[in-house]
Design an enzyme around this catalytic site. Structure first.
Site, mmCIF file in Angstrom:
data_model
loop_
_atom_site.group_PDB
_atom_site.id
_atom_site.type_symbol
_atom_site.label_atom_id
_atom_site.label_comp_id
_atom_site.label_asym_id
_atom_site.label_seq_id
_atom_site.Cartn_x
_atom_site.Cartn_y
_atom_site.Cartn_z
ATOM 1 N N ASN A 1 0.757 -1.170 -0.179
ATOM 2 C CA ASN A 1 0.106 -0.139 -0.064
ATOM 3 C C ASN A 1 0.904 1.046 -0.047
ATOM 4 O O ASN A 1 1.662 1.596 0.932
ATOM 5 C CB ASN A 1 -0.916 -0.062 1.141
ATOM 6 C CG ASN A 1 -1.854 1.083 1.368
ATOM 7 O OD1 ASN A 1 -1.791 1.840 0.275
ATOM 8 N ND2 ASN A 1 -2.656 0.990 2.426
ATOM 9 N N ARG B 1 -2.333 -1.985 -3.672
ATOM 10 C CA ARG B 1 -3.648 -1.144 -3.410
ATOM 11 C C ARG B 1 -3.889 0.168 -4.108
ATOM 12 O O ARG B 1 -3.030 0.888 -4.112
ATOM 13 C CB ARG B 1 -3.751 -0.892 -1.955
ATOM 14 C CG ARG B 1 -4.905 -0.027 -1.769
ATOM 15 C CD ARG B 1 -4.919 0.602 -0.077
ATOM 16 N NE ARG B 1 -6.204 0.723 0.205
ATOM 17 C CZ ARG B 1 -6.416 1.028 1.341
ATOM 18 N NH1 ARG B 1 -5.821 1.011 2.433
ATOM 19 N NH2 ARG B 1 -7.532 1.567 1.668
ATOM 20 N N HIS C 1 -13.044 2.343 0.681
ATOM 21 C CA HIS C 1 -12.954 1.552 1.744
ATOM 22 C C HIS C 1 -13.243 0.168 1.018
ATOM 23 O O HIS C 1 -13.694 -0.756 1.824
ATOM 24 C CB HIS C 1 -13.582 1.718 2.976
ATOM 25 C CG HIS C 1 -12.984 2.786 3.830
ATOM 26 N ND1 HIS C 1 -13.794 3.846 4.471
ATOM 27 C CD2 HIS C 1 -11.633 3.394 4.138
ATOM 28 C CE1 HIS C 1 -12.949 4.618 5.177
ATOM 29 N NE2 HIS C 1 -11.865 4.465 4.944
ATOM 30 N N GLU D 1 -7.341 -5.738 5.396
ATOM 31 C CA GLU D 1 -7.436 -5.242 4.008
ATOM 32 C C GLU D 1 -6.162 -5.696 3.266
ATOM 33 O O GLU D 1 -6.274 -6.259 2.098
ATOM 34 C CB GLU D 1 -7.068 -3.636 3.846
ATOM 35 C CG GLU D 1 -8.370 -2.989 4.241
ATOM 36 C CD GLU D 1 -8.312 -1.536 4.652
ATOM 37 O OE1 GLU D 1 -7.823 -1.145 5.864
ATOM 38 O OE2 GLU D 1 -8.838 -0.732 3.691
ATOM 39 N N ARG E 1 -12.701 15.168 8.437
ATOM 40 C CA ARG E 1 -13.535 15.429 7.348
ATOM 41 C C ARG E 1 -14.880 15.641 7.554
ATOM 42 O O ARG E 1 -15.460 15.175 8.460
ATOM 43 C CB ARG E 1 -13.549 14.090 6.312
ATOM 44 C CG ARG E 1 -12.351 14.069 5.397
ATOM 45 C CD ARG E 1 -12.123 12.810 5.004
ATOM 46 N NE ARG E 1 -11.127 11.729 5.580
ATOM 47 C CZ ARG E 1 -11.103 10.829 4.979
ATOM 48 N NH1 ARG E 1 -11.558 10.036 4.062
ATOM 49 N NH2 ARG E 1 -9.959 9.833 5.548
#
Ligand code: AMP
Length: 391
Positions: free
Chosen positions: A7, A88, A177, A378, A235
């Site tokens: 990643n 990823r 996600h 993940e 956010r």
């Protein structure tokens, strides 16, 4: 078979090497501050964490050090043992609905999609190129964070903007996600069997809620970018879009100012005036900090609103799953969310809910919807997809 899950961020490279199909983690680690001074890397091997300083001018240097560590630590005797590397990629838009082997065409498409993910896709490409040149005998696979959400219907993913903005510029909901939501869905399928209706709450520093039916995404809370949906660490989540032109006119904000405001200065951080980590929010609540209490109330409400919406969309739900940093580790937040869903017949099992980071049913036996904590993974999802394409 040895598979490496990677990643890459703009200044970081996370990796995890697996023996597949056993899914045994052989080594995992992280290169940080790539291209910045004081760069370093760390890795975990046999339960021990090792940290080293190193000058990392670019991702290729990090990859060279990584492969040397793999050799030095006898994880592999030769680089040829690494059969697959899974990368990823944040944004695959509507071009990819599953993981694929890397080709020139795939690289070109990821590059073209960079305007939709300017921080992430270019970083992933730098990583892919570095690994392809140094571990050239391995097969390379790209795993998209948007792919699992590609089953949404058009009436779900479109915004009510002029249609040509979608056709010409790709303005639509893509979600994010997806790798985590897919992992949770697969884990629940193993536990429960298929054909279930799930509401998956990935709540960490970024948050997304996804409605899943028969193993497929029906809707998800993140949108064109990972800014949409529920309130997050920094956010905004959903808000009235007209706030943006208002601030531009009132305060003379530029596009970059707005981008920073809604992605880096809002959410928990914006409401409390600086606290973005939910552990600090929880500490603040204990000390009676009004802003922390307010931020938590707003957060819980925004998650509950999505769960309620998806409950109706799915025409009921078999399970609500909590995952990621907050979902896995905050019994208090889970309880507040579940208590707010009492009108749907959700009941908490307080004893079971008092746990962190492990798979557990946290609803009571008479709860109308079962609720679970399902730790996400993940990296293993990236590794599984890579193994399937390489084997
Ligand atoms: P993630 O993005 O999935 O790594 O999640 C990061 C978020 O999880 C941060 O807001 C952390 O504060 C939160 N988190 C991690 N551990 C805990 C904990 N024990 N209690 C509350 N929140 C936590």
């Amino acid at each position: 078979m040895k598979i490496l899950a990677v990643n890459c961020g703009s200044s970081s490279l996370k990796f995890q090497m697996y023996e597949m199909p056993e899914e045994k983690v052989l080594i995992s680690g992280n290169f940080e501050r790539i291209g910045i001074e004081n760069s370093f890397y760390s890795y975990k091997l046999n339960g021990e964490k090792i940290k080293k300083e190193a000058e990392l001018k670019n991702h290729a240097e990090a990859v060279k050090i990584l492969v040397q560590e793999l050799l030095d630590n006898n994880i592999v005797e030769s680089l040829d043992e690494i059969k697959g590397i899974g990368h990823r990629v944040v944004q695959g838009a509507d071009k990819f609905d599953k993981s694929v082997l890397v080709t020139d065409e795939v690289i070109k498409t990821i590059d073209e999609l960079s305007s939709l993910a300017p921080l992430h896709n270019p970083a992933a490409l730098v990583g892919i190129n570095a690994f392809m040149s140094i571990v050239s005998n391995a097969k390379h696979v790209v795993v998209f964070d948007t792919a699992f959400h590609q089953t949404m219907a058009r009436e779900t993913y479109l915004y009510a903007l002029p249609y040509e903005l979608y056709e010409k510029y790709g303005v639509r909901k893509y979600g994010a996600h997806g790798t985590s939501h897919k992992y949770i869905t697969k884990t629940m399928e193993k536990y429960y069997g298929e054909n279930k209706k799930l509401i998956v709450c990935h709540i960490g520093s970024g948050c997304s809620i996804t409605a899943v039916k028969d193993g497929k995404v029906v809707d998800t809370s993140m949108g064109f970018t990972p800014n949409a949906g529920v309130i997050m660490g920094t956010r905004t989540g959903d808000m009235d879009a007209s706030i943006i032109p208002y601030l531009i006119k009132k305060l003379g904000y530029s596009a970059d100012d707005i981008d920073r405001l809604i992605n880096k200065e809002s959410g928990f951080k914006g409401i409390t005036g600086g606290i973005s980590d939910s552990r600090d929010i929880e500490d603040g609540i204990k000390e009676g900090n009004e802003k922390c209490i307010l931020a938590q109330k707003m957060f819980v409400r925004s998650v509950v609103n999505y769960i309620a919406k998806y409950y109706v969309l799915l025409n009921g739900a078999d399970a609500i799953c909590f995952t990621a940093g907050i979902g896995e580790n905050s019994p208090e937040t889970r309880k507040e969310i579940m208590d707010s869903l009492s009108s749907l017949g959700v009941k908490v099992d307080d004893e079971a809910n008092n746990s962190r980071g492990k798979f557990v049913k946290v609803s009571s036996d008479d709860s109308k919807i079962e609720c679970f904590v399902v730790p996400t993974d993940e990296e293993v999802m990236i590794s599984r997809d890579t193994y399937e394409l390489v084997k």
